[in-house]
Design a protein around this motif. Structure first.
Motif, PDB file in Angstrom:
ATOM      1  N   ARG A  76      -2.460   1.884   4.731  1.00  0.00           N
ATOM      2  CA  ARG A  76      -1.639   0.666   4.860  1.00  0.00           C
ATOM      3  C   ARG A  76      -0.201   0.840   4.359  1.00  0.00           C
ATOM      4  NH1 ARG A  76      -7.171   0.153   3.673  1.00  0.00           N
ATOM      5  NH2 ARG A  76      -6.765  -0.745   1.630  1.00  0.00           N
ATOM      6  N   VAL A  78       1.659  -0.877   2.289  1.00  0.00           N
ATOM      7  CA  VAL A  78       2.500  -2.072   2.232  1.00  0.00           C
ATOM      8  C   VAL A  78       3.336  -2.031   0.956  1.00  0.00           C
ATOM      9  CG1 VAL A  78       0.852  -3.444   3.547  1.00  0.00           C
ATOM     10  CG2 VAL A  78       0.716  -3.457   1.051  1.00  0.00           C
ATOM     11  N   ALA A  80       3.797  -3.344  -2.217  1.00  0.00           N
ATOM     12  CA  ALA A  80       2.860  -4.125  -3.034  1.00  0.00           C
ATOM     13  C   ALA A  80       3.535  -5.228  -3.839  1.00  0.00           C
ATOM     14  CB  ALA A  80       2.093  -3.193  -3.967  1.00  0.00           C
ATOM     15  N   VAL A  84       4.106 -11.319   1.536  1.00  0.00           N
ATOM     16  CA  VAL A  84       3.734 -11.049   2.924  1.00  0.00           C
ATOM     17  C   VAL A  84       4.940 -11.229   3.840  1.00  0.00           C
ATOM     18  CG1 VAL A  84       2.393 -11.958   4.876  1.00  0.00           C
ATOM     19  CG2 VAL A  84       1.297 -11.622   2.652  1.00  0.00           C
ATOM     20  N   ASN A  87       7.437  -8.385   3.415  1.00  0.00           N
ATOM     21  CA  ASN A  87       6.954  -7.162   4.057  1.00  0.00           C
ATOM     22  C   ASN A  87       7.216  -7.203   5.559  1.00  0.00           C
ATOM     23  OD1 ASN A  87       5.040  -4.915   2.684  1.00  0.00           O
ATOM     24  ND2 ASN A  87       5.025  -6.785   1.443  1.00  0.00           N
ATOM     25  N   ALA A 123       1.847  -8.965  -1.700  1.00  0.00           N
ATOM     26  CA  ALA A 123       1.029  -8.115  -0.825  1.00  0.00           C
ATOM     27  C   ALA A 123      -0.005  -7.305  -1.596  1.00  0.00           C
ATOM     28  CB  ALA A 123       1.925  -7.180  -0.018  1.00  0.00           C
ATOM     29  N   LEU A 126      -3.549  -8.813  -1.865  1.00  0.00           N
ATOM     30  CA  LEU A 126      -4.353  -9.047  -0.670  1.00  0.00           C
ATOM     31  C   LEU A 126      -5.553  -8.107  -0.649  1.00  0.00           C
ATOM     32  CD1 LEU A 126      -1.534  -9.228   2.048  1.00  0.00           C
ATOM     33  CD2 LEU A 126      -2.694 -11.175   0.975  1.00  0.00           C
ATOM     34  N   GLU A 130      -6.759  -7.595   4.765  1.00  0.00           N
ATOM     35  CA  GLU A 130      -5.530  -8.380   4.893  1.00  0.00           C
ATOM     36  C   GLU A 130      -4.308  -7.480   4.833  1.00  0.00           C
ATOM     37  OE1 GLU A 130      -7.340 -12.458   2.852  1.00  0.00           O
ATOM     38  OE2 GLU A 130      -6.257 -10.992   1.646  1.00  0.00           O
ATOM     39  N   GLN A 131      -4.351  -6.453   3.985  1.00  0.00           N
ATOM     40  CA  GLN A 131      -3.241  -5.506   3.927  1.00  0.00           C
ATOM     41  C   GLN A 131      -3.109  -4.723   5.235  1.00  0.00           C
ATOM     42  OE1 GLN A 131      -3.214  -2.956   0.493  1.00  0.00           O
ATOM     43  NE2 GLN A 131      -3.258  -4.660  -0.963  1.00  0.00           N
ATOM     44  N   GLN A 132      -4.258  -4.422   5.868  1.00  0.00           N
ATOM     45  CA  GLN A 132      -4.187  -3.725   7.157  1.00  0.00           C
ATOM     46  C   GLN A 132      -3.557  -4.612   8.215  1.00  0.00           C
ATOM     47  OE1 GLN A 132      -5.312  -0.272   7.789  1.00  0.00           O
ATOM     48  NE2 GLN A 132      -3.776  -0.868   9.298  1.00  0.00           N
TER      49      GLN A 132
END
Length: 265
Positions: A76, A78, A80, A84, A87, A123, A126, A130-132
């Motif tokens: 992922r 993201v 962190a 959201v 990101n 993020a 999550l 959800e992160q994916q």
């Protein structure tokens, strides 16, 4: 290559526009390295990467993104500490038209309503699934024509894995985005063209593209048995016993599905 080490040898892969292609293979076969090389994160020592008639080998990553190529990395990755929404905004950093950014944000929130519900959440808090979704959404914010995803099922609850693969197919159908998907488990991949990389590290013994066929008991049995044999004889024996028991319970009146067509009366 990684410094002096050449990780890929003799890779040949063609992806037709608008298709989903799944690259499968064991750990260390070079699947992730292939995606990183296409997206410019790793340099090549030879060969070409042709995209829309242009050789993009060794272009800088941001230039590759400008051409319409997005990469959803393994794990992922993201941001962190960002929310959201922040990101997703990072995925649209090349886009200057606010109306376009808003439209893409609406599309992502429509595709993944859970992200809309958590747009102000950090993020890093999550779940894996959800992160994916967030990683895929961030990649979509750049309006790609070609989307690469590296093992989107990794570390995700089975229930969410099904949802994510359904969304991948939906993205392809709605936007006609060409998708290159890396997976270890071919059974998880959506209906697509399958490119099978052999277990020798970085050297595909045979790179082939075939249209995925409808599920078939015999084909599923043979594929799964081959995988079990790779893991060891005890696993294979356990698998065969379990599969036959399940088959006999599921089909108490008709055992003919175990036979090849030519052997049936």
């Amino acid at each position: 290559s990684y410094g002096a080490i050449n990780a890929l040898h003799g890779i040949s892969l063609q992806i037709e526009e608008g298709h989903i292609v799944t690259l499968i293979g064991a750990n260390g076969a070079g699947k992730t390295t292939t995606l990183k090389t296409i997206s410019g994160l790793l340099k090549t020592r030879g060969g070409e990467i042709l995209y829309d008639g242009r050789n993009i080998a060794n272009l800088r990553p941001h230039k590759i993104v400008e051409l319409g190529i997005s990469h959803v990395p393994e794990g992922r990755m993201v941001f962190a500490n960002l929310t959201v929404r922040e990101n997703l905004a990072m995925g649209a950093y090349l886009q200057r038209d606010k109306a376009v950014v808003r439209a893409e944000l609406d599309f992502v929130f429509g595709m993944f309503p859970r992200l809309n519900e958590r747009e102000d959440q950090i993020a890093g808090t999550l779940s894996g699934g959800e992160q994916q979704m967030l990683a895929i959404g961030r990649a979509l914010m750049s309006r790609p024509k070609f989307l690469m995803m590296d093992e989107p099922s990794l570390g995700i609850a089975p229930l969410l894995v099904k949802t994510i693969f359904e969304k991948i197919v939906e993205i392809n159908r709605e936007r006609r985005i060409t998708i290159l998907l890396v997976e270890q488990n071919a059974n998880l991949a959506p209906e697509s063209r399958l490119c099978d990389s052999a277990p020798r590290r970085g050297r595909p013994m045979a790179t082939r593209a075939t249209k995925a066929e409808p599920a078939d008991w015999r084909a599923a049995f043979r594929r799964s048995l081959a995988r079990a044999l790779q893991l060891g004889g005890a696993v294979a024996l356990y698998f065969v016993t379990g599969f036959l028991a399940l088959a006999l319970v599921s089909y108490p009146r008709d055992r003919s599905f175990l036979l090849d067509p030519g052997e049936r009366a």
